[in-house]
Scaffold this motif. Structure first.
Motif, PDB file in Angstrom:
ATOM      1  N   VAL A  12       0.930  -1.302   0.035  1.00  0.00           N
ATOM      2  CA  VAL A  12       0.158   0.066   0.018  1.00  0.00           C
ATOM      3  C   VAL A  12       1.098   1.271  -0.001  1.00  0.00           C
ATOM      4  N   HIS A  13       0.917   2.091  -1.091  1.00  0.00           N
ATOM      5  CA  HIS A  13       1.579   3.193  -1.331  1.00  0.00           C
ATOM      6  C   HIS A  13       1.267   4.568  -0.552  1.00  0.00           C
ATOM      7  N   ILE A  14       0.025   4.485  -0.197  1.00  0.00           N
ATOM      8  CA  ILE A  14      -0.924   5.738   0.055  1.00  0.00           C
ATOM      9  C   ILE A  14      -1.399   5.742   1.211  1.00  0.00           C
ATOM     10  N   ASP A  15      -1.959   6.908   1.768  1.00  0.00           N
ATOM     11  CA  ASP A  15      -2.593   6.987   3.126  1.00  0.00           C
ATOM     12  C   ASP A  15      -3.954   6.657   2.837  1.00  0.00           C
ATOM     13  N   TYR A  16      -4.115   5.171   3.406  1.00  0.00           N
ATOM     14  CA  TYR A  16      -5.627   4.391   2.894  1.00  0.00           C
ATOM     15  C   TYR A  16      -6.738   5.326   3.143  1.00  0.00           C
ATOM     16  N   ASP A  17      -6.658   6.342   4.230  1.00  0.00           N
ATOM     17  CA  ASP A  17      -7.985   6.800   4.569  1.00  0.00           C
ATOM     18  C   ASP A  17      -8.269   7.938   3.517  1.00  0.00           C
ATOM     19  N   GLN A  18      -7.359   8.404   2.348  1.00  0.00           N
ATOM     20  CA  GLN A  18      -7.647   8.950   1.540  1.00  0.00           C
ATOM     21  C   GLN A  18      -8.223   8.636   0.353  1.00  0.00           C
ATOM     22  N   GLU A  73       3.659   6.601   9.498  1.00  0.00           N
ATOM     23  CA  GLU A  73       2.257   7.122   9.654  1.00  0.00           C
ATOM     24  C   GLU A  73       1.278   6.408   8.708  1.00  0.00           C
ATOM     25  N   CYS A  74       1.662   5.869   7.404  1.00  0.00           N
ATOM     26  CA  CYS A  74       0.605   5.063   6.491  1.00  0.00           C
ATOM     27  C   CYS A  74       0.371   3.828   7.303  1.00  0.00           C
ATOM     28  N   GLN A  83      -5.399  14.418  -6.141  1.00  0.00           N
ATOM     29  CA  GLN A  83      -4.323  14.171  -5.116  1.00  0.00           C
ATOM     30  C   GLN A  83      -3.351  15.267  -5.017  1.00  0.00           C
ATOM     31  N   LYS A  84      -3.086  15.582  -6.007  1.00  0.00           N
ATOM     32  CA  LYS A  84      -1.747  16.457  -6.392  1.00  0.00           C
ATOM     33  C   LYS A  84      -1.791  18.088  -5.853  1.00  0.00           C
ATOM     34  N   ARG A  97      -2.721  16.962  -1.562  1.00  0.00           N
ATOM     35  CA  ARG A  97      -3.618  16.749  -0.604  1.00  0.00           C
ATOM     36  C   ARG A  97      -3.371  15.529   0.273  1.00  0.00           C
ATOM     37  N   PHE A  98      -2.777  14.382  -0.395  1.00  0.00           N
ATOM     38  CA  PHE A  98      -2.306  13.474   0.504  1.00  0.00           C
ATOM     39  C   PHE A  98      -1.332  12.591  -0.199  1.00  0.00           C
TER      40      PHE A  98
END
Length: 396
Positions: A152-158, A182-183, A239-240, A310-311
């Motif tokens: 998982v390469h990203i903030d899952y909540d986002q 944090e991820c 996202q960016k 944004r995330f």
């Protein structure tokens, strides 16, 4: 005896996850590992950077037909008598049309795409779905392997995904790898039953490679007196936050600063951003350069690197800018503090155009601050090549 590894990712087009995989594969010791790679699309700017030892698996014929544009796909599948696949291809198209949330769309699409894919014939010691969603689903459903790992390469909540869909797959994984502490914390809160499986492996970046590639091209910018060159890298996606960058550029231009802001990347928001650039009369100040296989000369020759996301999970582009000792401004997304120590090796600002503009203005005007950031960056140990050892540990 060599261990057999399989990596799965949709493509090697531009993106942090794709670049991360190519960097990781470049560090693998092929004396001990055989590596296969399954791609759903055999193109992308990073294809040429794959180590020669990596075997790219041929796409199944049914999937090739399934992935054609709708009418062509139905025609070819009809000729082949693949009526069940015609039904699933139509359901796939309806799902893509009716589902507005991109991540949910990809999750729901898998049950239709999977009908066009048989299990791989080879047995693997370890299979790794190197991006969330389809890559992981493929590993679970279509691969025989002693151990299966999802990445998982990203903030899952986002992501806007349905965790109830993913938990069925996460339950079948040996490990879930993510790219920052944090991820990892976010995943543990979202999936408490999977906590013991979650591991952190940072994106692999090599300062020696980056510095070498940064010196390939010279004089990319036709720099004028007191002109400030800013660079940002990322997919042209919500996202960016590149519309925030355009607004910040306008504020700086209106204050009299001579700004040239270049964006490396491409994506679905290109037309929207071009319209915003024209509406704000920034054609001479804000440029969309498209994809660049080697972005490092652009970073090296810029004055400031800015990330208006944004995330993020853990941004490779920020790490690369740090390696090239660029003063950095980033927005305060949830994992920003994993990469930037505010005021020490970069500036973290609020997620709006006014704050971004103020942060950039501060770096332009304050020579001491700018030089101090560069000095601190030059003293950091930023290479993460040793992260490959964590993967070896999981594989063995």
């Amino acid at each position: 005896m060599k261990r057999n590894l399989l990596f799965v990712i949709p493509s090697l087009s531009a993106g942090g996850g794709e670049k991360s995989l190519v960097n990781l594969l470049s560090q693998i010791n092929f004396e001990y590992y055989n590596v296969d790679l399954f791609l759903f699309t055999h193109d992308g700017i990073f294809m040429g950077y794959l180590p020669k030892e990596v075997n790219v698996i041929n796409l199944p014929e049914d999937y090739k037909l399934f992935s054609l544009p709708l009418l062509y796909s139905i025609k070819e599948l009809f000729i082949k008598g693949k009526f069940n696949l015609i039904y699933n291809r139509m359901k796939f198209a309806l799902n893509n049309k009716s589902n507005k949330i991109v991540s949910i769309k990809e999750q729901e699409s898998w049950k239709y795409i999977s009908k066009s894919l048989d299990k791989l014939e080879r047995n693997y010691d370890v299979a790794i779905g190197f991006l969330e969603k389809t890559s992981t689903y493929f590993c679970v459903d279509k691969v025989n392997a002693s151990k299966k790992i999802g990445w998982v390469h990203i903030d899952y909540d986002q992501l806007g995904m349905n965790p109830n869909y993913d938990i069925k797959y996460f339950n079948k994984l040996s490990n879930i790898v993510t790219v920052s502490e944090e991820c990892a914390n976010i995943l543990r809160k979202k999936f408490p039953s999977q906590s013991k499986k979650i591991e952190v492996i940072y994106n692999i970046v090599s300062p020696s490679v980056i510095n070498k590639m940064a010196n390939i091209e010279e004089s990319l910018y036709d720099k004028h007196h007191k002109e400030i060159n800013i660079i940002s890298i990322g997919r042209l996606h919500y996202q960016k936050g590149f519309e925030v960058a355009i607004e910040a550029c306008k504020k700086l231009r209106d204050k009299g600063f001579k700004i040239k802001w270049n964006i490396i990347g491409d994506g679905e928001e290109r037309e929207k951003l071009i319209k915003l650039i024209k509406e704000n009369d920034l054609q001479n100040h804000f440029k969309l350069l498209g994809l660049k296989a080697n972005p490092y000369p652009y970073i090296k020759q810029a004055d400031i690197y800015v990330q208006t996301s944004r995330f993020e999970g853990k941004s490779i582009a920020i790490d690369e800018a740090k390696i090239l000792n660029k003063p950095i401004v980033v927005t305060n997304f949830s994992t920003a503090k994993d990469q930037i120590n505010d005021g020490v090796d970069g500036l973290i600002v609020d997620m709006n155009s006014n704050s971004v503009a103020i942060g950039i203005e501060k770096l332009i005007k304050d020579n001491y601050l700018r030089n101090n950031l560069v000095h601190n960056l030059s003293n950091l140990k930023l290479g993460t090549e040793e992260e490959i050892e964590k993967l070896y540990k999981l594989c063995d």
